[in-house]
Design an enzyme around this catalytic site. Structure first.
Site, PDB file in Angstrom:
ATOM      1  N   CYS A  15      -2.671   8.543   3.288  1.00 20.50           N
ATOM      2  CA  CYS A  15      -1.962   8.307   1.302  1.00 20.50           C
ATOM      3  C   CYS A  15      -3.361   8.628   0.265  1.00 20.50           C
ATOM      4  O   CYS A  15      -3.401   7.651  -0.752  1.00 20.50           O
ATOM      5  CB  CYS A  15      -1.577   7.100   0.855  1.00 20.50           C
ATOM      6  SG  CYS A  15      -2.540   5.604   1.745  1.00 20.50           S
ATOM      7  N   GLU A  74       0.610  -1.524   0.300  1.00 23.14           N
ATOM      8  CA  GLU A  74      -0.372   0.329   0.283  1.00 23.14           C
ATOM      9  C   GLU A  74       1.262   1.165   0.094  1.00 23.14           C
ATOM     10  O   GLU A  74       1.642   1.548   0.834  1.00 23.14           O
ATOM     11  CB  GLU A  74      -1.375   0.371   0.886  1.00 23.14           C
ATOM     12  CG  GLU A  74      -2.050  -1.207   1.676  1.00 23.14           C
ATOM     13  CD  GLU A  74      -2.950  -1.013   0.262  1.00 23.14           C
ATOM     14  OE1 GLU A  74      -2.876  -0.393  -0.430  1.00 23.14           O
ATOM     15  OE2 GLU A  74      -4.549  -1.842   0.604  1.00 23.14           O
ATOM     16  N   LEU A  75       1.170   1.524  -1.236  1.00 25.30           N
ATOM     17  CA  LEU A  75       2.074   3.336  -1.659  1.00 25.30           C
ATOM     18  C   LEU A  75       1.290   4.078  -1.617  1.00 25.30           C
ATOM     19  O   LEU A  75       0.350   4.582  -1.328  1.00 25.30           O
ATOM     20  CB  LEU A  75       2.769   2.914  -2.738  1.00 25.30           C
ATOM     21  CG  LEU A  75       3.336   1.067  -2.089  1.00 25.30           C
ATOM     22  CD1 LEU A  75       4.616   0.759  -3.820  1.00 25.30           C
ATOM     23  CD2 LEU A  75       4.528   0.614  -1.373  1.00 25.30           C
TER      24      LEU A  75
END
Ligand code: ADP
Length: 486
Positions: A291, A257-258
């Site tokens: 994010c 999960e970037l």
């Protein structure tokens, strides 16, 4: 210091094989409150030499944990969930102290984090296989699912609790053992979860926490280990890519999960008040440090002036301060490096024609508070159109047509969250299908929940967390082919 009801939640040692342990070399690192730099704890700073014990331990524990019935695993997870809710206020105080987010938001994260444990305690019972019609008269085919093995979870500081439970709950439910490496900025929330895991009856060695500032060296040892079968990482894109490369030699299953670069689109036919509220929720949650935060706000020309006016008036009212103080809505940024990065992006935007219509650059001294900023006249030439801002800065772009905004929204290597507001049903379907993102919020700025698959496409990562899909990342599929059944 942190004022807790249950003082046993505050730990400063790593948690390995059910023991609270120091580093072999006795080194420690300081954990501080980002609001006032007050020291909260000196935490064990593990080194490479400390890692083999935890890997062996987790492997040993896996052999027993995987053989427990799902009912046993589910009931232990359920107990862990209940303990998290019972201790929610204290867990939230620890979280705010080490991370900075407002206490109400921290409490929201604790409940959100716990909801994954509840969800996967239930899902544990539904790891079903298949019976497939065979390919020969004598053949019978059965598919079973088995836990993948020892899992490493590397987690970031922006959700010190929920990023752990979101990975660990499905792993434990599936029958895996876990080694968690929390961010060095926020290890205390992780250690508090370990206290409750132990109390819930999670057996020794099944749940381990490595605290360390030696992330890259320790990360290398973990990715090199053939015992570890799965890496689940949430963090920056650069580190995620590196860990993926490192995992290649042992062909580990990797979930990432970037970063994200979420577009937030407001069409002419949107409900203005809803769009403003959604933009504020999506942009300013956690001071912009998530994010899935709106990174680029695109507003159609017909509604542009009205949106900017209303948005600015409401953002101006947000209360900035110490996350532990009543009514604060935006806490400090995590550290002074984060302040410098945001300042740099603002400088770049101003040099390319952007205009600040609310707020100003921040001087990170005496603390890292950063009052909200709105920039109008944003363009695709600016760095903030391509980089994750990770701060309370809202750049507003004007657009005319649907085609134009979809092209702009997709013009990024990221593909995590996206949002849009509008009411035309045909447009809603078309835009939702055209956005190259793993998640699309339609007339909402809040999309995270344990019941839906969270995750990205493109360079935002792979794998899904939460929902019925969240278990898949921790399971192997095996098929049994029976022959000679005549
Ligand atoms: P952020 O910028 O949000 O801190 P990072 O990707 O640097 O994101 O950090 C996310 C997590 O990854 C943290 O737990 C951090 O300690 C860890 N980390 C950073 N670099 C490495 C690395 N080279 N190998 C393994 N873990 C790392």
């Amino acid at each position: 210091m942190i004022n807790l009801e249950n003082t046993s939640l505050l730990k400063d040692k790593a948690y390995i094989n059910g023991d609270w342990v120091k580093a072999k070399n006795s080194h420690t690192f300081e954990v501080t409150n980002p609001f006032n730099q007050e020291k909260l704890a000196d935490v064990a700073d593990l080194e490479v030499e400390d890692i083999p014990l935890v890997v062996d331990t987790a492997n040993h524990a896996f052999q027993e944990w995987k053989n427990k019935t799902v009912a046993e695993r589910a009931s232990i997870l359920r107990k862990w969930y209940e303990l998290q809710l019972e201790n929610a206020e204290d867990l939230a105080k620890i979280l705010t102290a080490e991370q900075g987010k407002p206490l109400a938001e921290a409490l929201g994260e604790i409940k959100y984090g716990a909801s994954f444990v509840e969800w996967f305690a239930e899902e544990a019972r539904r790891v079903y296989g298949d019976v497939i019609p065979g390919h020969g008269e004598d053949k019978r085919i059965v598919v079973i699912k088995q836990p993948i093995g020892v899992v490493v979870a590397i987690t970031p500081w922006n959700f010190p609790n929920a990023m752990i439970t979101r990975k660990v709950a499905p792993a434990l439910a599936a029958g895996c053992s876990v080694i968690i490496k929390p961010s060095e900025e926020t290890p205390l929330s992780a250690l508090a979860l370990a206290v409750l895991a132990e109390q819930a009856g999670i057996p020794k060695g099944v749940f381990n926490i490595i605290t360390t500032t030696n992330a890259s060296k320790v990360g290398q040892v973990l990715t090199d280990s053939p015992i570890i079968k799965k890496l689940s990482f949430t963090g920056s894109t650069a580190v995620g890519k590196q860990l993926m490369r490192q995992s290649a030699d042992t062909v580990k299953k990797v979930s990432l999960e970037l970063g994200g670069n979420a577009p937030f689109i407001v069409f002419d036919d949107a409900d203005l008040e809803d769009a403003v509220q959604g933009a504020i929720a999506s942009k300013y949650r956690n001071a912009g440090q998530t994010c899935v935060c709106a990174n680029r706000i695109y507003v159609q020309d017909g509604i542009y002036e009205a949106f900017v006016d209303k948005f600015t008036k409401q953002v101006r009212l947000l209360k900035v301060g110490n996350g532990l103080d009543e009514g604060v809505e935006i806490g400090p940024l995590i550290n002074s490096k984060a302040v410098s990065k945001v300042n740099h992006l603002i400088d770049d935007a101003l040099s390319k024609g952007g205009k600040i219509i609310l707020g100003a650059k921040s001087e990170s001294k005496p603390n890292t508070l950063y009052p909200p900023v709105i920039i109008s006249g944003a363009t695709s030439e600016m760095k903030l159109a391509h980089e994750e801002i990770f701060g309370p800065v809202a750049p507003i772009f004007k657009f005319e047509t649907d085609e134009e905004v979809i092209k702009a929204a997709n013009n990024t290597e990221y593909g995590l969250a996206s949002y849009f507001y509008g009411n035309n049903m045909k447009r809603i379907w078309k835009v939702a299908e055209s956005l190259e993102y793993g998640m699309v919020g339609i007339n909402t700025g809040m999309i995270s929940t344990a019941v839906a698959p969270f995750g990205g496409i493109k360079e935002s990562g792979n794998g899904r967390e939460g929902s019925k899909y969240g278990m898949d990342d921790f399971l192997e599929i095996k098929y049994l082919c029976f022959g000679g059944v005549v």
